[in-house]
Design a protein around this motif. Structure first.
Motif, PDB file in Angstrom:
ATOM      1  N   ALA A 141      -0.790   0.961 -20.281  1.00  0.00           N
ATOM      2  CA  ALA A 141       0.567   1.370 -19.887  1.00  0.00           C
ATOM      3  C   ALA A 141       1.444   0.131 -19.683  1.00  0.00           C
ATOM      4  CB  ALA A 141       0.505   2.202 -18.602  1.00  0.00           C
ATOM      5  N   ARG A 142       0.845  -0.897 -19.090  1.00  0.00           N
ATOM      6  CA  ARG A 142       1.589  -2.151 -18.797  1.00  0.00           C
ATOM      7  C   ARG A 142       2.000  -2.860 -20.083  1.00  0.00           C
ATOM      8  NH1 ARG A 142      -1.638  -4.214 -14.653  1.00  0.00           N
ATOM      9  NH2 ARG A 142      -0.251  -2.860 -13.461  1.00  0.00           N
ATOM     10  N   ARG A 143       1.072  -2.894 -21.044  1.00  0.00           N
ATOM     11  CA  ARG A 143       1.364  -3.581 -22.310  1.00  0.00           C
ATOM     12  C   ARG A 143       2.569  -2.949 -22.997  1.00  0.00           C
ATOM     13  NH1 ARG A 143       1.101  -8.294 -24.906  1.00  0.00           N
ATOM     14  NH2 ARG A 143       1.900  -7.816 -26.946  1.00  0.00           N
ATOM     15  N   ALA A 189      -0.866  -4.929  -8.290  1.00  0.00           N
ATOM     16  CA  ALA A 189      -1.400  -3.618  -7.873  1.00  0.00           C
ATOM     17  C   ALA A 189      -2.777  -3.375  -8.476  1.00  0.00           C
ATOM     18  CB  ALA A 189      -0.440  -2.502  -8.263  1.00  0.00           C
ATOM     19  N   SER A 190      -3.013  -3.878  -9.689  1.00  0.00           N
ATOM     20  CA  SER A 190      -4.343  -3.723 -10.287  1.00  0.00           C
ATOM     21  C   SER A 190      -5.365  -4.556  -9.512  1.00  0.00           C
ATOM     22  CB  SER A 190      -4.335  -4.155 -11.756  1.00  0.00           C
ATOM     23  OG  SER A 190      -3.406  -3.402 -12.493  1.00  0.00           O
ATOM     24  N   PHE A 191      -4.968  -5.780  -9.122  1.00  0.00           N
ATOM     25  CA  PHE A 191      -5.875  -6.604  -8.312  1.00  0.00           C
ATOM     26  C   PHE A 191      -6.150  -5.933  -6.963  1.00  0.00           C
ATOM     27  CE2 PHE A 191      -4.871  -9.811 -11.421  1.00  0.00           C
ATOM     28  CZ  PHE A 191      -5.988 -10.628 -11.448  1.00  0.00           C
ATOM     29  N   ALA A 192      -5.107  -5.306  -6.387  1.00  0.00           N
ATOM     30  CA  ALA A 192      -5.268  -4.704  -5.061  1.00  0.00           C
ATOM     31  C   ALA A 192      -6.046  -3.391  -5.114  1.00  0.00           C
ATOM     32  CB  ALA A 192      -3.893  -4.482  -4.431  1.00  0.00           C
ATOM     33  N   TYR A 193      -5.671  -2.493  -6.050  1.00  0.00           N
ATOM     34  CA  TYR A 193      -6.285  -1.149  -6.078  1.00  0.00           C
ATOM     35  C   TYR A 193      -7.607  -1.124  -6.845  1.00  0.00           C
ATOM     36  CZ  TYR A 193      -2.245   1.072  -3.899  1.00  0.00           C
ATOM     37  OH  TYR A 193      -1.275   1.446  -3.013  1.00  0.00           O
ATOM     38  N   GLN A 194      -7.570  -1.569  -8.125  1.00  0.00           N
ATOM     39  CA  GLN A 194      -8.820  -1.510  -8.902  1.00  0.00           C
ATOM     40  C   GLN A 194      -9.782  -2.607  -8.423  1.00  0.00           C
ATOM     41  OE1 GLN A 194      -5.679  -0.789 -10.560  1.00  0.00           O
ATOM     42  NE2 GLN A 194      -6.474   1.255 -10.159  1.00  0.00           N
ATOM     43  N   GLY A 195      -9.243  -3.768  -8.058  1.00  0.00           N
ATOM     44  CA  GLY A 195     -10.086  -4.863  -7.563  1.00  0.00           C
ATOM     45  C   GLY A 195     -10.499  -4.643  -6.113  1.00  0.00           C
ATOM     46  N   ARG A 198      -3.937  10.922  -6.538  1.00  0.00           N
ATOM     47  CA  ARG A 198      -5.344  10.528  -6.465  1.00  0.00           C
ATOM     48  C   ARG A 198      -5.563   9.294  -5.581  1.00  0.00           C
ATOM     49  NH1 ARG A 198      -9.026   8.433 -10.126  1.00  0.00           N
ATOM     50  NH2 ARG A 198      -7.440   7.402 -11.367  1.00  0.00           N
ATOM     51  N   PHE A 199      -4.614   8.362  -5.564  1.00  0.00           N
ATOM     52  CA  PHE A 199      -4.766   7.144  -4.770  1.00  0.00           C
ATOM     53  C   PHE A 199      -4.436   7.408  -3.303  1.00  0.00           C
ATOM     54  CE2 PHE A 199      -4.092   5.806  -9.126  1.00  0.00           C
ATOM     55  CZ  PHE A 199      -5.142   4.920  -9.305  1.00  0.00           C
ATOM     56  N   GLU A 200      -3.381   8.202  -3.101  1.00  0.00           N
ATOM     57  CA  GLU A 200      -2.983   8.515  -1.716  1.00  0.00           C
ATOM     58  C   GLU A 200      -4.054   9.338  -1.003  1.00  0.00           C
ATOM     59  OE1 GLU A 200       1.859   8.633  -2.326  1.00  0.00           O
ATOM     60  OE2 GLU A 200       0.647  10.346  -2.929  1.00  0.00           O
ATOM     61  N   ASP A 242       8.824  -1.648  -9.683  1.00  0.00           N
ATOM     62  CA  ASP A 242       8.047  -1.073  -8.585  1.00  0.00           C
ATOM     63  C   ASP A 242       6.576  -1.110  -9.006  1.00  0.00           C
ATOM     64  OD1 ASP A 242       7.002   0.505  -6.566  1.00  0.00           O
ATOM     65  OD2 ASP A 242       8.526   2.070  -6.709  1.00  0.00           O
ATOM     66  N   ARG A 243       5.850  -2.094  -8.540  1.00  0.00           N
ATOM     67  CA  ARG A 243       4.438  -2.407  -8.860  1.00  0.00           C
ATOM     68  C   ARG A 243       4.269  -3.071 -10.217  1.00  0.00           C
ATOM     69  NH1 ARG A 243       1.443  -0.295  -4.916  1.00  0.00           N
ATOM     70  NH2 ARG A 243       1.933   1.734  -4.047  1.00  0.00           N
ATOM     71  N   PHE A 244       3.249  -3.945 -10.268  1.00  0.00           N
ATOM     72  CA  PHE A 244       2.869  -4.621 -11.519  1.00  0.00           C
ATOM     73  C   PHE A 244       1.399  -5.040 -11.370  1.00  0.00           C
ATOM     74  CE2 PHE A 244       3.360  -8.306 -14.590  1.00  0.00           C
ATOM     75  CZ  PHE A 244       3.660  -7.542 -15.700  1.00  0.00           C
ATOM     76  N   LEU A 272       0.733   8.215 -19.518  1.00  0.00           N
ATOM     77  CA  LEU A 272      -0.491   7.606 -18.974  1.00  0.00           C
ATOM     78  C   LEU A 272      -0.469   7.684 -17.446  1.00  0.00           C
ATOM     79  CD1 LEU A 272      -0.769   4.505 -21.355  1.00  0.00           C
ATOM     80  CD2 LEU A 272      -2.217   6.528 -21.347  1.00  0.00           C
ATOM     81  N   ARG A 273       0.710   7.514 -16.851  1.00  0.00           N
ATOM     82  CA  ARG A 273       0.831   7.607 -15.391  1.00  0.00           C
ATOM     83  C   ARG A 273       0.352   8.972 -14.890  1.00  0.00           C
ATOM     84  NH1 ARG A 273       4.257   5.537 -11.114  1.00  0.00           N
ATOM     85  NH2 ARG A 273       4.510   7.108  -9.517  1.00  0.00           N
ATOM     86  N   GLU A 274       0.811  10.015 -15.601  1.00  0.00           N
ATOM     87  CA  GLU A 274       0.421  11.368 -15.168  1.00  0.00           C
ATOM     88  C   GLU A 274      -1.087  11.519 -15.098  1.00  0.00           C
ATOM     89  OE1 GLU A 274       3.705  14.001 -17.286  1.00  0.00           O
ATOM     90  OE2 GLU A 274       1.887  15.122 -16.750  1.00  0.00           O
ATOM     91  N   ILE A 277       0.849  -1.191   0.000  1.00  0.00           N
ATOM     92  CA  ILE A 277       0.000   0.000   0.000  1.00  0.00           C
ATOM     93  C   ILE A 277       0.886   1.242   0.000  1.00  0.00           C
ATOM     94  CG2 ILE A 277      -1.960  -1.135   1.139  1.00  0.00           C
ATOM     95  CD1 ILE A 277      -1.129   0.206   3.766  1.00  0.00           C
ATOM     96  N   ASP A 278       0.310   2.386  -0.376  1.00  0.00           N
ATOM     97  CA  ASP A 278       1.061   3.642  -0.348  1.00  0.00           C
ATOM     98  C   ASP A 278       1.542   3.874   1.082  1.00  0.00           C
ATOM     99  OD1 ASP A 278       0.529   4.996  -3.110  1.00  0.00           O
ATOM    100  OD2 ASP A 278      -1.413   4.196  -2.479  1.00  0.00           O
ATOM    101  N   GLY A 279       2.839   4.162   1.235  1.00  0.00           N
ATOM    102  CA  GLY A 279       3.389   4.399   2.566  1.00  0.00           C
ATOM    103  C   GLY A 279       3.972   3.136   3.212  1.00  0.00           C
TER     104      GLY A 279
HETATM  105  P1  TYD Z   1       3.436   4.636  -6.494  1.00  0.00           P
HETATM  106  O1  TYD Z   1       4.008   3.489  -7.219  1.00  0.00           O
HETATM  107  O2  TYD Z   1       3.084   4.432  -5.081  1.00  0.00           O
HETATM  108  O3  TYD Z   1       4.390   5.841  -6.736  1.00  0.00           O
HETATM  109  P2  TYD Z   1       4.967   6.870  -5.676  1.00  0.00           P
HETATM  110  O4  TYD Z   1       5.882   6.027  -4.843  1.00  0.00           O
HETATM  111  O5  TYD Z   1       5.649   7.869  -6.568  1.00  0.00           O
HETATM  112  O6  TYD Z   1       3.759   7.402  -4.953  1.00  0.00           O
HETATM  113  O7  TYD Z   1       2.131   5.256  -7.234  1.00  0.00           O
HETATM  114  C1  TYD Z   1       1.412   4.628  -8.144  1.00  0.00           C
HETATM  115  C2  TYD Z   1      -0.038   4.582  -7.737  1.00  0.00           C
HETATM  116  O8  TYD Z   1      -0.748   3.892  -8.748  1.00  0.00           O
HETATM  117  C3  TYD Z   1      -0.274   3.820  -6.428  1.00  0.00           C
HETATM  118  O9  TYD Z   1      -1.094   4.594  -5.574  1.00  0.00           O
HETATM  119  C4  TYD Z   1      -1.037   2.601  -6.836  1.00  0.00           C
HETATM  120  C5  TYD Z   1      -1.608   2.924  -8.174  1.00  0.00           C
HETATM  121  N1  TYD Z   1      -1.705   1.750  -9.073  1.00  0.00           N
HETATM  122  C6  TYD Z   1      -2.947   1.192  -9.316  1.00  0.00           C
HETATM  123  O10 TYD Z   1      -3.964   1.666  -8.769  1.00  0.00           O
HETATM  124  N2  TYD Z   1      -3.045   0.119 -10.154  1.00  0.00           N
HETATM  125  C7  TYD Z   1      -1.956  -0.411 -10.793  1.00  0.00           C
HETATM  126  O11 TYD Z   1      -2.084  -1.387 -11.573  1.00  0.00           O
HETATM  127  C8  TYD Z   1      -0.675   0.184 -10.534  1.00  0.00           C
HETATM  128  C9  TYD Z   1       0.556  -0.368 -11.199  1.00  0.00           C
HETATM  129  C10 TYD Z   1      -0.592   1.260  -9.662  1.00  0.00           C
END
Ligand code: TYD
Length: 204
Positions: free
Chosen positions: A70-72, A97-103, A152-154, A92-94, A49-51, A11-13
Motif C-alpha cells: 500500500a505504501r509503495r 507505524a510499521s516499526f511500532a505495530y508490526q515490529g 483489528r488493531f484497536e 497520517d502514519r507512515f 488494501l486498508r480495508e 498509538i490508537d487514541g
Molecule cells: P488509524 O490511522 O489509526 O486510522 P483511524 O484514525 O481511522 O483509526 O488506523 C490505521 C491502523 O493501521 C492503526 O491501528 C495502525 C495500523 N498500522 C500498522 O499496523 N502498520 C502500518 O504501517 C500503518 C501505516 C498502520
C-alpha cells in the motif's frame, strides 16, 4: 525532492487525527500547497488494501507486506509526485507505524522492516515526524468514549498498545533529527501552540 514531507504518528487514541486537518489548514494559510493523506491508504488501490488490513485476520508477514505494498503505491502515485512539485505532504502514519505495530506490537524482526524500508523508500524519508504520545490507559479511555466500531488493531489488548508505544519512543530516540514528541495529554490549544512553533521553525 523540493517539497516537505511531514508524518504524524502515535498509538490508537493518542489524538493525532484531530491535528492532521489543523496542520494542513495552518500550512495552507501560510500559502503552501498541501497534500493531506494517510496510511494505509491514500490511493484507490491502497484504500482497498486498508480495508483488508483493518478487518481481515492474516499472517504477520502478509500484514507487513500489504502495509508496504500500500505504501509503495502511495509513494509512487501521491507522495513523490507532490514532493517533486514542491508541495508539503502531511501524512497520517507512515513507516514508523510499521516499526511500532508490526515490529513492537507483533514482534516482527526489526531487520526485516529495515530491509523493506530501504527497498521501498530508501531515497525518501520524512523531514519531520510528530509523535503524539499518551499513556495507554488514556488512549484506551478515549477509544472507549468514542463508542464506535473498533478495527483489528484497536481491538488488541493493552499490552499490545504498550509495546507499540515503547517501539515508537525507541524509534524517536534513534532518529532525533526528524522526530518531535508531543505530549498528547495536553489540551488541544496547548498542542496547537506547540505545533505552530515547530512548523514555523521548519525551513522548507
Ligand atoms: P488509524 O490511522 O489509526 O486510522 P483511524 O484514525 O481511522 O483509526 O488506523 C490505521 C491502523 O493501521 C492503526 O491501528 C495502525 C495500523 N498500522 C500498522 O499496523 N502498520 C502500518 O504501517 C500503518 C501505516 C498502520
Amino acid at each position: 525532492m523540493n517539497g516537505t514531507f511531514i508524518t504524524l504518528e502515535g498509538i490508537d487514541g493518542a489524538g493525532k487525527s484531530s491535528h492532521v486537518s489543523w496542520i494542513s489548514e495552518f500550512l495552507q494559510s501560510q500559502g503552501k500547497e498541501v497534500v493531506s493523506t494517510r496510511e494505509p491508504g491514500g490511493t484507490p488501490l491502497s484504500e482497498k488494501l486498508r480495508e483488508m488490513l483493518l478487518s481481515d485476520a492474516m499472517d504477520l508477514e502478509t500484514e507487513t507486506l500489504l502495509m508496504f505494498a500500500a505504501r509503495r503505491e502511495h509513494l509512487s502515485q501521491v507522495i513523490k509526485p507532490a514532493l517533486a512539485r514542491g508541495a508539503w505532504v502531511v501524512c497520517d502514519r507512515f513507516t514508523d507505524a510499521s516499526f511500532a505495530y508490526q515490529g513492537g506490537g507483533r514482534g516482527l524482526d526489526k531487520s526485516r522492516l529495515t530491509q523493506l524500508e530501504q527497498w521501498i523508500h530508501g531515497d525518501c524519508q520524512p523531514r519531520l515526524t510528530l509523535l503524539f504520545d499518551v499513556p495507554c490507559e488514556v488512549a484506551r479511555q478515549r477509544i472507549a468514549l468514542a463508542n464506535r466500531h473498533l478495527d483489528r488493531f484497536e481491538q488488541e489488548q493493552a499490552q499490545f498498545h504498550d509495546r507499540v508505544r515503547h517501539a515508537y519512543l525507541d524509534r524517536a530516540a534513534a532518529h532525533p533529527e526528524r522526530f518531535r514528541v508531543i505530549d498528547g495529554t495536553r489540551t488541544l490549544e496547548e498542542i496547537r501552540v506547540q505545533l505552530e512553533q515547530i512548523l514555523t521553525q521548519l525551513q522548507p
